[in-house]
Scaffold this motif. Structure first.
Motif, PDB file in Angstrom:
ATOM      1  N   UNK A   1       0.554  -1.004  -0.328  1.00 14.48           N
ATOM      2  CA  UNK A   1       0.331   0.288  -0.141  1.00 14.48           C
ATOM      3  C   UNK A   1       0.842   1.293  -0.375  1.00 14.48           C
ATOM      4  N   UNK A   2       2.104   1.167   1.190  1.00 17.70           N
ATOM      5  CA  UNK A   2       2.964   2.610   0.670  1.00 17.70           C
ATOM      6  C   UNK A   2       3.457   2.753  -0.801  1.00 17.70           C
ATOM      7  N   UNK A   3       4.356   1.916  -0.813  1.00 15.92           N
ATOM      8  CA  UNK A   3       4.837   1.958  -2.295  1.00 15.92           C
ATOM      9  C   UNK A   3       3.585   2.122  -3.693  1.00 15.92           C
ATOM     10  N   UNK A   4       2.520   1.290  -2.661  1.00 20.85           N
ATOM     11  CA  UNK A   4       1.222   1.829  -4.705  1.00 20.85           C
ATOM     12  C   UNK A   4       0.725   3.361  -4.070  1.00 20.85           C
TER      13      UNK A   4
ATOM     14  N   UNK B   1      14.966   3.805  -5.936  1.00 20.21           N
ATOM     15  CA  UNK B   1      15.887   3.408  -7.385  1.00 20.21           C
ATOM     16  C   UNK B   1      15.343   3.455  -8.559  1.00 20.21           C
ATOM     17  N   UNK B   2      15.512   4.245  -9.925  1.00 18.67           N
ATOM     18  CA  UNK B   2      15.649   4.058 -11.260  1.00 18.67           C
ATOM     19  C   UNK B   2      14.652   2.349 -11.561  1.00 18.67           C
ATOM     20  N   UNK B   3      14.448   2.614 -12.567  1.00 18.23           N
ATOM     21  CA  UNK B   3      13.590   0.944 -13.312  1.00 18.23           C
ATOM     22  C   UNK B   3      14.708  -0.094 -13.451  1.00 18.23           C
ATOM     23  N   UNK B   4      15.097   0.683 -13.896  1.00 19.23           N
ATOM     24  CA  UNK B   4      16.472  -0.327 -14.577  1.00 19.23           C
ATOM     25  C   UNK B   4      17.635  -0.748 -13.701  1.00 19.23           C
TER      26      UNK B   4
ATOM     27  N   UNK C   1      15.858  -1.834  -7.224  1.00 11.96           N
ATOM     28  CA  UNK C   1      14.643  -1.878  -7.439  1.00 11.96           C
ATOM     29  C   UNK C   1      14.021  -3.116  -8.238  1.00 11.96           C
ATOM     30  N   UNK C   2      14.600  -3.559  -9.443  1.00 15.15           N
ATOM     31  CA  UNK C   2      13.525  -5.091  -9.794  1.00 15.15           C
ATOM     32  C   UNK C   2      13.279  -5.957  -9.056  1.00 15.15           C
ATOM     33  N   UNK C   3      14.271  -5.954  -8.242  1.00 16.16           N
ATOM     34  CA  UNK C   3      14.094  -7.131  -7.613  1.00 16.16           C
ATOM     35  C   UNK C   3      13.242  -6.722  -6.270  1.00 16.16           C
ATOM     36  N   UNK C   4      13.654  -5.587  -6.124  1.00 18.86           N
ATOM     37  CA  UNK C   4      12.385  -5.649  -4.763  1.00 18.86           C
ATOM     38  C   UNK C   4      11.146  -5.638  -5.008  1.00 18.86           C
ATOM     39  N   UNK C   5      10.441  -5.250  -6.556  1.00 15.67           N
ATOM     40  CA  UNK C   5       9.170  -4.433  -7.111  1.00 15.67           C
ATOM     41  C   UNK C   5       8.833  -6.187  -7.005  1.00 15.67           C
TER      42      UNK C   5
ATOM     43  N   UNK D   1       4.369  -1.356 -11.981  1.00 18.67           N
ATOM     44  CA  UNK D   1       4.703  -0.011 -10.123  1.00 18.67           C
ATOM     45  C   UNK D   1       4.324   0.527 -11.132  1.00 18.67           C
ATOM     46  N   UNK D   2       4.991   1.100 -12.063  1.00 22.11           N
ATOM     47  CA  UNK D   2       5.239   2.399 -13.204  1.00 22.11           C
ATOM     48  C   UNK D   2       4.160   3.599 -13.640  1.00 22.11           C
ATOM     49  N   UNK D   3       3.145   2.020 -14.590  1.00 21.91           N
ATOM     50  CA  UNK D   3       1.781   2.197 -14.807  1.00 21.91           C
ATOM     51  C   UNK D   3       0.939   2.706 -13.743  1.00 21.91           C
ATOM     52  N   UNK D   4       0.971   2.285 -12.973  1.00 22.79           N
ATOM     53  CA  UNK D   4       0.100   2.360 -11.310  1.00 22.79           C
ATOM     54  C   UNK D   4       0.510   3.682 -10.849  1.00 22.79           C
ATOM     55  N   UNK D   5       1.878   3.921 -10.342  1.00 19.43           N
ATOM     56  CA  UNK D   5       2.261   5.907 -10.614  1.00 19.43           C
ATOM     57  C   UNK D   5       1.678   6.402 -11.954  1.00 19.43           C
ATOM     58  N   UNK D   6       1.820   6.192 -12.775  1.00 22.35           N
ATOM     59  CA  UNK D   6       1.057   7.536 -13.906  1.00 22.35           C
ATOM     60  C   UNK D   6      -0.249   7.636 -13.951  1.00 22.35           C
ATOM     61  N   UNK D   7      -0.794   6.531 -13.668  1.00 19.88           N
ATOM     62  CA  UNK D   7      -2.381   6.150 -13.246  1.00 19.88           C
ATOM     63  C   UNK D   7      -2.962   7.402 -12.890  1.00 19.88           C
ATOM     64  N   UNK D   8      -2.004   7.636 -11.476  1.00 20.29           N
ATOM     65  CA  UNK D   8      -2.440   8.271  -9.403  1.00 20.29           C
ATOM     66  C   UNK D   8      -1.968   9.614  -9.788  1.00 20.29           C
TER      67      UNK D   8
END
Length: 151
Positions: A47-50, A67-70, A74-78, A89-96
């Protein structure tokens, strides 16, 4: 002769991919030392990271750093902590952001910068690679487990 060149190329690529995997070792969640939070459930972390949970239990606004998407960490964390791919996650942030409901997390360049900004920002949360030295920096390591006593 050509076979040995191809073999060396393949070995080189394998070494590079293994070094990327090593640099993306387990991610640890950290918060600003003043946040007074030591435990989060996986649901709370997601909930926090989204950007759906905006305040800590004490009322302090949450400031999310990533950290950057690349970045392999960051990839491992996601994938391991949030159970989603970075592009999701990026799409969700963009939508918000585009709907005016929230801001994007703040992107930092590397783990060292992550440590610095989290230590300096009240309510901050982010992540670093396992084993990074956080002594006397001003951040706390958070445990993530299914115990929902803080929810």
């Amino acid at each position: 002769m050509k076979t040995s060149k191809y073999l060396k190329l393949i070995i080189g690529l394998l070494v590079l991919s293994l070094s990327a995997a090593v640099s993306a070792s387990d991610a640890e969640v950290i918060v600003n030392a003043d946040s007074q939070v030591l435990h989060l459930s996986p649901a709370q972390l997601r909930r926090i990271f989204t950007m759906r949970q905006r305040q800590w239990p004490n009322g302090t606004l949450i400031k999310v750093f990533v950290l950057p998407n690349q970045n392999p960490l960051h990839q491992h964390f996601c994938k391991s902590q949030l159970n989603m791919f970075p592009y999701q996650l990026e799409r969700l942030w963009n939508k918000l952001v585009y709907s005016g409901l929230s801001e994007r997390p703040v992107e930092v360049y590397d783990q060292q910068q992550m440590l610095q900004v989290i230590a300096q920002t009240p309510g901050a949360i982010g992540y670093i690679g396992k084993g990074m030295d956080i002594q006397d920096v001003g951040v706390l390591l958070i445990t993530i487990s299914e115990d929902d006593s803080n929810e």
